[in-house]
Motif scaffolding. Structure first.
Motif, PDB file in Angstrom:
ATOM      1  N   TYR A  36       0.839  -1.191   0.000  1.00  0.00           N
ATOM      2  CA  TYR A  36       0.000   0.000   0.000  1.00  0.00           C
ATOM      3  C   TYR A  36       0.877   1.246   0.000  1.00  0.00           C
ATOM      4  CZ  TYR A  36      -4.093  -2.868   0.994  1.00  0.00           C
ATOM      5  OH  TYR A  36      -5.097  -3.798   0.910  1.00  0.00           O
ATOM      6  N   GLN A  38       0.794   5.432   0.952  1.00  0.00           N
ATOM      7  CA  GLN A  38       0.032   6.428   1.698  1.00  0.00           C
ATOM      8  C   GLN A  38       0.676   7.810   1.578  1.00  0.00           C
ATOM      9  OE1 GLN A  38      -0.317   6.086   6.022  1.00  0.00           O
ATOM     10  NE2 GLN A  38      -2.338   7.067   5.954  1.00  0.00           N
ATOM     11  N   VAL A  85       4.630   7.114   1.938  1.00  0.00           N
ATOM     12  CA  VAL A  85       5.010   6.002   2.809  1.00  0.00           C
ATOM     13  C   VAL A  85       4.471   4.722   2.176  1.00  0.00           C
ATOM     14  CG1 VAL A  85       4.855   4.978   5.101  1.00  0.00           C
ATOM     15  CG2 VAL A  85       4.940   7.468   4.847  1.00  0.00           C
ATOM     16  N   TYR A  87       3.844   0.536   2.568  1.00  0.00           N
ATOM     17  CA  TYR A  87       3.667  -0.533   3.545  1.00  0.00           C
ATOM     18  C   TYR A  87       3.517  -1.874   2.839  1.00  0.00           C
ATOM     19  CZ  TYR A  87       2.344   3.167   6.879  1.00  0.00           C
ATOM     20  OH  TYR A  87       2.327   4.271   7.693  1.00  0.00           O
ATOM     21  N   GLY A 101       2.737  -2.536   9.755  1.00  0.00           N
ATOM     22  CA  GLY A 101       4.002  -2.353  10.456  1.00  0.00           C
ATOM     23  C   GLY A 101       4.526  -0.958  10.203  1.00  0.00           C
ATOM     24  N   THR A 102       5.805  -0.790  10.470  1.00  0.00           N
ATOM     25  CA  THR A 102       6.442   0.495  10.198  1.00  0.00           C
ATOM     26  C   THR A 102       6.739   0.587   8.710  1.00  0.00           C
ATOM     27  OG1 THR A 102       7.414   0.530  12.392  1.00  0.00           O
ATOM     28  CG2 THR A 102       8.393   1.977  10.738  1.00  0.00           C
ATOM     29  N   GLY A 103       6.169   1.539   8.070  1.00  0.00           N
ATOM     30  CA  GLY A 103       6.342   1.677   6.632  1.00  0.00           C
ATOM     31  C   GLY A 103       7.646   2.345   6.248  1.00  0.00           C
ATOM     32  N   ARG A 105       9.362   5.420   4.374  1.00  0.00           N
ATOM     33  CA  ARG A 105       9.104   6.773   3.873  1.00  0.00           C
ATOM     34  C   ARG A 105      10.051   7.054   2.714  1.00  0.00           C
ATOM     35  NH1 ARG A 105       5.823   9.249   7.495  1.00  0.00           N
ATOM     36  NH2 ARG A 105       5.575   8.049   9.412  1.00  0.00           N
TER      37      ARG A 105
ATOM     38  N   ASP B  42       2.208   5.117  12.168  1.00  0.00           N
ATOM     39  CA  ASP B  42       1.617   4.195  11.202  1.00  0.00           C
ATOM     40  C   ASP B  42       0.176   3.897  11.616  1.00  0.00           C
ATOM     41  OD1 ASP B  42       4.766   2.849  11.634  1.00  0.00           O
ATOM     42  OD2 ASP B  42       4.149   3.704   9.707  1.00  0.00           O
ATOM     43  N   PRO B  43      -0.674   3.502  10.699  1.00  0.00           N
ATOM     44  CA  PRO B  43      -2.066   3.193  11.068  1.00  0.00           C
ATOM     45  C   PRO B  43      -2.121   2.052  12.087  1.00  0.00           C
ATOM     46  CG  PRO B  43      -1.826   3.371   8.692  1.00  0.00           C
ATOM     47  CD  PRO B  43      -0.440   3.360   9.258  1.00  0.00           C
ATOM     48  N   GLN B  44      -2.907   2.255  13.141  1.00  0.00           N
ATOM     49  CA  GLN B  44      -3.075   1.239  14.172  1.00  0.00           C
ATOM     50  C   GLN B  44      -4.467   0.631  14.042  1.00  0.00           C
ATOM     51  OE1 GLN B  44      -0.538   0.332  16.430  1.00  0.00           O
ATOM     52  NE2 GLN B  44       0.597   1.638  15.010  1.00  0.00           N
TER      53      GLN B  44
END
Lengths: 110, 116
Positions: A36, A38, A85, A87, A101-103, A105, B42-44
């Motif tokens: 994805y 963002q 960002v 993911y 998770g942590t995407g 950047r 990040d989205p949660q």
């Protein structure tokens, strides 16, 4: 649930190819890998999905090796508008819990 | 094509007040997800519904509740608001993966909640 690891940030110049790798060592047999994108203050947007080998669409390619413990999103000839960002998300397509998770950047400059 | 609709787009509340966010999924989508995204985060995952039944929960505070109605729209209710609840709240919907669907998530534009 498969845990993912991606680089926190990447920089690129416009026109270059960018490869973002995601590690997912404990991916489940029925998980696909979905990526994805963002932009700030917008919801994530689907880019590409694959299970194994290589998938290509009009915006990106996705490479998944045979062991499926990682995947690489390839963005050809990035432009400034690709700054976002990114993911990776293991997903069965029916999962009721989808944890980002942590995407990564990605910053694209001239 | 129809997208996921969220309302309101912006909401300002005082501490200890209550807020309700609404989500209208894409027609024929059977699953709805709610996410919270703080500044620079990040989205949660908060909670999800499948066919109007709650199907999973994430890091959703007890002060929050959600439900999905007979017309498939969903509402996220937040009470006793705290400063830390200030965030973008996204709703996503999808039709579960099948022979013709990838099961991709479609996100709304989000509701920005500011708690003062």
């Amino acid at each position: 649930l498969a845990k993912t690891t991606q680089p926190i940030s990447m920089d690129s110049y416009e026109g270059q190819e960018v490869n973002i790798t995601c590690s997912h060592n404990n991916i489940a047999t029925n998980d696909y890998i979905t990526w994805y994108q963002q932009f700030p203050s917008q919801g994530p947007r689907f880019i590409i999905q694959g299970y194994k080998t290589k998938v290509t669409n009009e915006v990106a390619s996705l490479f998944i090796p045979a062991d499926r413990k990682s995947s690489t999103l390839s963005l050809p000839r990035v432009s400034l508008s690709d700054t976002a960002v990114y993911y990776c998300l293991p997903d069965t397509g029916t999962a009721s819990k989808l944890t980002f998770g942590t995407g990564t950047r990605l910053q694209v400059t001239l | 094509a129809a997208g996921v609709i969220q309302s309101p787009r912006h909401l300002i509340k005082e501490k200890r007040e209550t807020a309700t966010l609404k989500c209208y999924p894409i027609p024929r989508h059977d699953t709805v997800y709610w996410y919270q995204q703080g500044p620079g985060q990040d989205p949660q995952f908060l909670i999800s519904f499948y066919e109007k039944m709650q199907s999973d929960k994430g890091s959703i505070p007890d002060r929050f509740s959600a439900q999905q109605f007979s017309d498939y729209h969903s509402e996220l209710n937040m009470s006793s608001l705290e400063l830390g609840d200030s965030a973008l709240y996204f709703c996503a919907s999808r039709r579960r993966a099948g022979t013709t669907d990838t099961g991709e998530l479609f996100f709304g534009e989000g509701s920005r909640l500011t708690v003062l």
